[in-house]
Scaffold this motif. Structure first.
Motif, PDB file in Angstrom:
ATOM      1  N   ASN A  32       0.882  -1.047   0.063  1.00  0.00           N
ATOM      2  CA  ASN A  32       0.087  -0.017  -0.027  1.00  0.00           C
ATOM      3  C   ASN A  32       0.982   1.245  -0.111  1.00  0.00           C
ATOM      4  OD1 ASN A  32       1.027  -0.164   2.395  1.00  0.00           O
ATOM      5  ND2 ASN A  32      -0.799  -0.252   3.656  1.00  0.00           N
ATOM      6  N   HIS A  33       2.211   1.194   0.113  1.00  0.00           N
ATOM      7  CA  HIS A  33       3.109   2.277   0.193  1.00  0.00           C
ATOM      8  C   HIS A  33       3.781   2.605  -1.349  1.00  0.00           C
ATOM      9  CE1 HIS A  33       6.558  -0.321   0.184  1.00  0.00           C
ATOM     10  NE2 HIS A  33       6.002  -1.068   0.789  1.00  0.00           N
ATOM     11  N   ILE A  34       3.372   1.595  -2.208  1.00  0.00           N
ATOM     12  CA  ILE A  34       4.281   1.534  -3.344  1.00  0.00           C
ATOM     13  C   ILE A  34       4.152   2.994  -4.391  1.00  0.00           C
ATOM     14  CG2 ILE A  34       2.440   0.624  -4.879  1.00  0.00           C
ATOM     15  CD1 ILE A  34       4.719  -1.341  -6.033  1.00  0.00           C
ATOM     16  N   ASP A  35       3.008   3.312  -4.297  1.00  0.00           N
ATOM     17  CA  ASP A  35       3.136   4.698  -5.071  1.00  0.00           C
ATOM     18  C   ASP A  35       4.064   6.058  -4.693  1.00  0.00           C
ATOM     19  OD1 ASP A  35       1.371   3.684  -7.027  1.00  0.00           O
ATOM     20  OD2 ASP A  35      -0.418   4.383  -6.086  1.00  0.00           O
ATOM     21  N   ASP A  36       3.813   6.053  -3.326  1.00  0.00           N
ATOM     22  CA  ASP A  36       4.704   7.115  -2.666  1.00  0.00           C
ATOM     23  C   ASP A  36       6.234   6.534  -2.614  1.00  0.00           C
ATOM     24  OD1 ASP A  36       2.874   8.936  -2.021  1.00  0.00           O
ATOM     25  OD2 ASP A  36       2.424   8.225   0.084  1.00  0.00           O
ATOM     26  N   THR A  37       6.577   5.381  -2.433  1.00  0.00           N
ATOM     27  CA  THR A  37       7.873   4.965  -2.367  1.00  0.00           C
ATOM     28  C   THR A  37       8.378   5.090  -3.675  1.00  0.00           C
ATOM     29  OG1 THR A  37       7.553   3.472  -0.648  1.00  0.00           O
ATOM     30  CG2 THR A  37       9.441   2.837  -2.152  1.00  0.00           C
ATOM     31  N   TYR A  38       7.862   4.657  -4.886  1.00  0.00           N
ATOM     32  CA  TYR A  38       8.196   4.802  -6.247  1.00  0.00           C
ATOM     33  C   TYR A  38       8.455   6.187  -6.574  1.00  0.00           C
ATOM     34  CZ  TYR A  38       8.522   4.777 -11.319  1.00  0.00           C
ATOM     35  OH  TYR A  38       8.774   4.674 -12.769  1.00  0.00           O
ATOM     36  N   LEU A  39       7.628   7.375  -6.185  1.00  0.00           N
ATOM     37  CA  LEU A  39       7.909   8.491  -6.582  1.00  0.00           C
ATOM     38  C   LEU A  39       9.029   9.012  -5.533  1.00  0.00           C
ATOM     39  CD1 LEU A  39       7.153  11.080  -8.238  1.00  0.00           C
ATOM     40  CD2 LEU A  39       5.458  11.433  -6.335  1.00  0.00           C
ATOM     41  N   ALA A  40       9.116   8.573  -4.597  1.00  0.00           N
ATOM     42  CA  ALA A  40      10.443   9.225  -3.706  1.00  0.00           C
ATOM     43  C   ALA A  40      11.591   8.678  -4.150  1.00  0.00           C
ATOM     44  CB  ALA A  40      10.128   8.660  -2.218  1.00  0.00           C
ATOM     45  N   LEU A  41      11.564   7.431  -4.674  1.00  0.00           N
ATOM     46  CA  LEU A  41      12.971   6.958  -5.445  1.00  0.00           C
ATOM     47  C   LEU A  41      13.106   7.479  -6.740  1.00  0.00           C
ATOM     48  CD1 LEU A  41      12.196   3.020  -4.952  1.00  0.00           C
ATOM     49  CD2 LEU A  41      14.156   4.419  -3.985  1.00  0.00           C
ATOM     50  N   LEU A  42      12.061   8.042  -7.243  1.00  0.00           N
ATOM     51  CA  LEU A  42      12.357   8.916  -8.774  1.00  0.00           C
ATOM     52  C   LEU A  42      13.018  10.008  -8.247  1.00  0.00           C
ATOM     53  CD1 LEU A  42       9.416   7.993 -11.081  1.00  0.00           C
ATOM     54  CD2 LEU A  42      11.553   6.906 -11.380  1.00  0.00           C
ATOM     55  N   GLN A  43      12.433  10.479  -7.433  1.00  0.00           N
ATOM     56  CA  GLN A  43      12.849  12.016  -7.199  1.00  0.00           C
ATOM     57  C   GLN A  43      14.384  12.027  -6.443  1.00  0.00           C
ATOM     58  OE1 GLN A  43       9.742  13.409  -4.523  1.00  0.00           O
ATOM     59  NE2 GLN A  43       8.440  14.109  -6.057  1.00  0.00           N
ATOM     60  N   SER A  44      14.778  10.899  -5.614  1.00  0.00           N
ATOM     61  CA  SER A  44      15.797  11.007  -5.219  1.00  0.00           C
ATOM     62  C   SER A  44      16.971  10.652  -6.402  1.00  0.00           C
ATOM     63  CB  SER A  44      16.128   9.788  -4.022  1.00  0.00           C
ATOM     64  OG  SER A  44      15.006   9.978  -3.244  1.00  0.00           O
ATOM     65  N   TRP A  45      16.625   9.858  -7.301  1.00  0.00           N
ATOM     66  CA  TRP A  45      17.433   9.393  -8.417  1.00  0.00           C
ATOM     67  C   TRP A  45      17.783  10.869  -9.225  1.00  0.00           C
ATOM     68  CZ3 TRP A  45      21.097   6.731 -10.182  1.00  0.00           C
ATOM     69  CH2 TRP A  45      21.265   6.345 -11.560  1.00  0.00           C
TER      70      TRP A  45
END
Length: 202
Positions: free
Chosen positions: A155-168
């Motif tokens: 249930n956290h995947i959307d926020d986790t994915y966006l945070a990873l992209l932003q960090s990259w």
């Protein structure tokens, strides 16, 4: 990738190791920039070996501990600083890749999502995330909390994915290692455009 040995105060580089063995005041426009007289390492582990072999260094006539057991917020610290010298092998991770990595995880351990300097996603043990070089490290998933593994609801995947992209995206701009545990205001589409533009400039 290239690596330098930098002295930091707070979050800014103040000095950098030079080829003559001295630490000179950093006067570049951005910490990611390299000068001809910088002492650079082609391999992270060579840089780490250099750092582990030192006890103290002299910076502006003052002794700075290289591997202190503790330090204050305003104390100078010696750290290894990465510098990109080319494009990553992979432009960015996909949500499907993240889902696959998370479901394959073991919830019996503390895990961290990381992106290596080539742009590949991994789920690694917490200690490995701290001791190995990664471009991006996401917050730790505590054991038993259901964030990873076959039973995870993700249930956290959307926020986790966006945070990873932003960090990259931040890494590609700064070349530095990035730790992140939150998302900012940019959308996925805006972040992907920023990533592609940054890669084009490398």
């Amino acid at each position: 990738m290239k690596y330098t040995i930098d002295v930091y105060k707070m979050i800014f580089t103040t000095h950098r190791l030079k080829k003559d063995g001295s630490f000179k005041e950093f006067k570049g426009q951005h910490e990611k920039e390299l000068s001809d007289d910088d002492y650079t390492f082609d391999d992270y582990y060579e840089a780490r070996q250099w750092k582990e072999n030192q006890t103290v260094v002299e910076v502006d006539g003052k002794r700075v501990e290289v591997n202190p057991t503790s330090s204050g917020l305003i104390d100078p610290t010696v750290r290894i600083r990465p510098h990109r010298t080319g494009k990553p092998k992979k432009s960015y991770i996909t949500k499907a890749e993240l889902q696959k990595v998370l479901l394959a995880g073991d919830d019996n351990y503390n895990n961290c999502l990381v992106i290596d300097f080539d742009g590949y996603l991994h789920l690694v043990p917490f200690k490995q995330a701290l001791n190995e070089p990664y471009a991006v490290r996401f917050e730790t998933f505590g054991a038993g909390n259901g964030y990873v593994g076959r039973e995870s609801s993700l249930n956290h995947i959307d926020d986790t994915y966006l945070a990873l992209l932003q960090s990259w995206a931040i890494h590609l701009t700064s070349h530095d290692k990035v730790y992140r545990d939150y998302t900012s205001g940019e959308t996925k589409e805006e972040t992907l455009n920023e990533i592609l533009e940054s890669i084009e400039k490398l």
